[in-house]
Design a protein around this motif. Structure first.
Motif, mmCIF file in Angstrom:
data_model
loop_
_atom_site.group_PDB
_atom_site.id
_atom_site.type_symbol
_atom_site.label_atom_id
_atom_site.label_comp_id
_atom_site.label_asym_id
_atom_site.label_seq_id
_atom_site.Cartn_x
_atom_site.Cartn_y
_atom_site.Cartn_z
ATOM 1 N N PHE A 15 0.838 -1.199 0.000
ATOM 2 C CA PHE A 15 0.000 0.000 0.000
ATOM 3 C C PHE A 15 0.876 1.253 0.000
ATOM 4 O O PHE A 15 1.784 1.399 0.812
ATOM 5 N N VAL A 16 0.578 2.167 -0.909
ATOM 6 C CA VAL A 16 1.282 3.449 -0.978
ATOM 7 C C VAL A 16 0.261 4.568 -0.768
ATOM 8 O O VAL A 16 -0.609 4.773 -1.624
ATOM 9 N N PRO A 17 0.303 5.270 0.368
ATOM 10 C CA PRO A 17 -0.663 6.342 0.627
ATOM 11 C C PRO A 17 -0.665 7.376 -0.503
ATOM 12 O O PRO A 17 0.393 7.826 -0.948
ATOM 13 N N GLY A 18 -1.864 7.706 -0.957
ATOM 14 C CA GLY A 18 -2.001 8.688 -2.023
ATOM 15 C C GLY A 18 -1.844 8.116 -3.419
ATOM 16 O O GLY A 18 -2.094 8.816 -4.401
ATOM 17 N N GLU A 19 -1.430 6.843 -3.507
ATOM 18 C CA GLU A 19 -1.241 6.219 -4.818
ATOM 19 C C GLU A 19 -2.088 4.966 -5.003
ATOM 20 O O GLU A 19 -2.646 4.749 -6.083
ATOM 21 N N THR A 20 -2.176 4.133 -3.979
ATOM 22 C CA THR A 20 -2.964 2.899 -4.088
ATOM 23 C C THR A 20 -4.443 3.238 -4.239
ATOM 24 O O THR A 20 -5.016 3.970 -3.428
ATOM 25 N N SER A 21 -5.054 2.723 -5.286
ATOM 26 C CA SER A 21 -6.471 3.017 -5.536
ATOM 27 C C SER A 21 -7.341 1.768 -5.483
ATOM 28 O O SER A 21 -8.570 1.873 -5.429
ATOM 29 N N LYS A 22 -6.709 0.612 -5.487
ATOM 30 C CA LYS A 22 -7.463 -0.626 -5.508
ATOM 31 C C LYS A 22 -7.629 -1.176 -4.096
ATOM 32 O O LYS A 22 -6.740 -1.046 -3.256
ATOM 33 N N GLY A 23 -8.773 -1.808 -3.821
ATOM 34 C CA GLY A 23 -9.046 -2.378 -2.514
ATOM 35 C C GLY A 23 -9.170 -3.893 -2.583
ATOM 36 O O GLY A 23 -8.758 -4.526 -3.563
ATOM 37 N N LEU A 24 -9.738 -4.469 -1.536
ATOM 38 C CA LEU A 24 -9.975 -5.907 -1.467
ATOM 39 C C LEU A 24 -11.467 -6.152 -1.263
ATOM 40 O O LEU A 24 -12.154 -5.362 -0.608
ATOM 41 N N TYR A 25 -11.942 -7.249 -1.828
ATOM 42 C CA TYR A 25 -13.323 -7.683 -1.608
ATOM 43 C C TYR A 25 -13.245 -9.056 -0.952
ATOM 44 O O TYR A 25 -13.057 -10.083 -1.621
ATOM 45 N N ILE A 26 -13.345 -9.084 0.387
ATOM 46 C CA ILE A 26 -13.209 -10.330 1.141
ATOM 47 C C ILE A 26 -14.598 -10.939 1.342
ATOM 48 O O ILE A 26 -15.469 -10.322 1.975
ATOM 49 N N HIS A 27 -14.801 -12.125 0.815
ATOM 50 C CA HIS A 27 -16.121 -12.755 0.916
ATOM 51 C C HIS A 27 -15.978 -14.186 1.423
ATOM 52 O O HIS A 27 -14.943 -14.844 1.269
ATOM 53 N N GLY A 28 -17.036 -14.659 2.063
ATOM 54 C CA GLY A 28 -17.034 -16.011 2.621
ATOM 55 C C GLY A 28 -18.223 -16.186 3.543
ATOM 56 O O GLY A 28 -19.091 -15.308 3.647
ATOM 57 N N GLY A 29 -18.267 -17.324 4.213
ATOM 58 C CA GLY A 29 -19.407 -17.645 5.058
ATOM 59 C C GLY A 29 -19.480 -16.815 6.326
ATOM 60 O O GLY A 29 -18.640 -15.941 6.592
ATOM 61 N N PHE A 30 -20.478 -17.116 7.146
ATOM 62 C CA PHE A 30 -20.690 -16.391 8.388
ATOM 63 C C PHE A 30 -19.608 -16.741 9.410
ATOM 64 O O PHE A 30 -19.242 -17.904 9.584
ATOM 65 N N GLY A 31 -19.096 -15.717 10.082
ATOM 66 C CA GLY A 31 -18.205 -15.922 11.220
ATOM 67 C C GLY A 31 -16.835 -16.468 10.914
ATOM 68 O O GLY A 31 -16.170 -16.992 11.809
ATOM 69 N N VAL A 32 -16.364 -16.338 9.670
ATOM 70 C CA VAL A 32 -15.055 -16.906 9.343
ATOM 71 C C VAL A 32 -13.907 -15.923 9.605
ATOM 72 O O VAL A 32 -12.741 -16.281 9.447
ATOM 73 N N GLY A 33 -14.232 -14.689 9.967
ATOM 74 C CA GLY A 33 -13.184 -13.730 10.317
ATOM 75 C C GLY A 33 -12.925 -12.643 9.295
ATOM 76 O O GLY A 33 -11.877 -11.992 9.326
ATOM 77 N N LYS A 34 -13.875 -12.392 8.404
ATOM 78 C CA LYS A 34 -13.689 -11.366 7.365
ATOM 79 C C LYS A 34 -13.500 -9.983 7.982
ATOM 80 O O LYS A 34 -12.577 -9.239 7.619
ATOM 81 N N THR A 35 -14.377 -9.637 8.917
ATOM 82 C CA THR A 35 -14.309 -8.315 9.549
ATOM 83 C C THR A 35 -13.026 -8.154 10.346
ATOM 84 O O THR A 35 -12.411 -7.082 10.363
ATOM 85 N N PHE A 36 -12.594 -9.219 11.005
ATOM 86 C CA PHE A 36 -11.372 -9.163 11.809
ATOM 87 C C PHE A 36 -10.163 -8.865 10.924
ATOM 88 O O PHE A 36 -9.282 -8.083 11.301
ATOM 89 N N ILE A 37 -10.121 -9.471 9.756
ATOM 90 C CA ILE A 37 -9.014 -9.216 8.834
ATOM 91 C C ILE A 37 -9.030 -7.754 8.377
ATOM 92 O O ILE A 37 -7.983 -7.105 8.287
ATOM 93 N N LEU A 38 -10.216 -7.226 8.105
ATOM 94 C CA LEU A 38 -10.314 -5.813 7.722
ATOM 95 C C LEU A 38 -9.799 -4.920 8.850
ATOM 96 O O LEU A 38 -9.130 -3.913 8.600
#
Length: 310
Positions: A154-177
């Motif tokens: 990640f380069v502040p002010g330059e990185t424009s792309k994000g991540l789309y983390i998907h999966g089942g319930f309670g697998v830890g998606k929010t925690f990783i974010l």
């Protein structure tokens, strides 16, 4: 300035005080830090020590270098989170108090936490770190590795792309974010806004009454890193999809600002979700327009594993 010793000498029946004074002085001079200070300063003599005895005694009662620190809330020092330092102040040895390592680390953490604002996100998520993630499960290693790599690149002010983390319930998606947000704040000073999407959209509907929609939306449009947690769990309406989500993502796409997502739905299922609203029915074209803004500016990350909430 008259020393304590000189004052005692003038007092009638001073033997008791003299004895107490000598015992106190002996205990003070036994302090290793005080002895080291005196050895480093040739100008210190017995008279200066006598004049400084009260301050030297105060010094011996304070913790130094956070040894045995019970935490800031239970700090034993006169000024919590500050440790004493001896210095020569004209003809006496004086004390000044400096921020201790524990206080400096606490202030550093508070500053980092202030960089991660949130709507409806549990406190433990805002304090998540990669060190807390369980990477013993092989099916999670790749997803966690992708998240770590995202932070590293990640380069502040330059990185424009994000991540789309998907999966089942309670697998830890929010925690990783949360871990991503914390690491970016710590390593690269990136300010982020972390949103639980269903509650935020409900709040935006209620904001119609106080006419605060534009101000809230503008703030999210311009935040350096936007995190939309659990997108696809909300009750969709054409207004939320087009005027809120669509406007938000269009601005961020134009300005090259990254957005991270978590969802129980993959790209295809999210598109189906966005296409349907109770009042307007199925609007596939408008849903595709939103999805193009998401897919083009994110990397999909599938996270699987057991439900950690049960």
């Amino acid at each position: 300035m008259e020393s304590i010793q000189e004052s005692f000498n003038k007092m009638p029946g001073n033997k008791k005080f003299q004895q107490q004074y000598q015992e106190m002085k002996k205990a003070i001079m036994a302090d290793a830090d005080i002895r080291a200070f005196i050895e480093e300063h040739d100008e210190v003599d017995d008279k200066m020590v006598d004049r400084s005895l009260a301050r030297l005694y105060e010094y011996t009662t304070q913790a130094k270098r956070c040894e045995g620190c019970p935490g800031l809330a239970n700090c034993i020092n006169m000024m919590q989170g500050y440790e004493p330092e001896l210095f020569i102040n004209r003809s006496v040895i004086d004390i000044r108090y400096n921020r201790c390592p524990t206080r400096m680390e606490d202030e550093k953490n508070k500053k980092r936490n202030e960089m991660i604002q949130s709507y409806y996100i549990p406190k433990e998520i805002l304090q998540a770190t990669f060190a807390d993630l369980d990477d013993e499960d092989p099916v999670r290693v790749e997803a966690i590795g992708t998240a770590i790599q995202y932070v590293e690149e990640f380069v502040p002010g330059e990185t424009s792309k994000g991540l789309y983390i998907h999966g089942g319930f309670g697998v830890g998606k929010t925690f990783i974010l949360g871990a991503i947000a914390n690491q970016l704040a710590k390593d690269k000073g990136v300010r982020s806004q972390f949103i639980y999407t269903p509650d935020f959209f409900r709040q935006m509907k209620s904001a119609i009454q106080d006419q605060s929609i534009d101000a809230k939306l503008d703030y999210l449009k311009e935040t350096p890193l936007l995190i939309l947690d659990d997108i696809g769990a909300e009750n969709i309406s054409s207004w939320v999809r087009d005027d809120i989500l669509g406007a938000l993502l269009q601005y961020r796409m134009t300005e090259g600002l990254p957005t991270l997502y978590s969802s129980n739905l993959d790209y295809s299922l999210l598109e189906e979700h966005l296409a349907y609203s109770h009042k307007s029915g199925i609007e596939e074209t408008k849903a595709k327009r939103i999805m193009e803004r998401i897919k083009h500016f994110t990397t999909p990350v599938f996270l699987e594993g057991k439900n950690r909430r049960v």
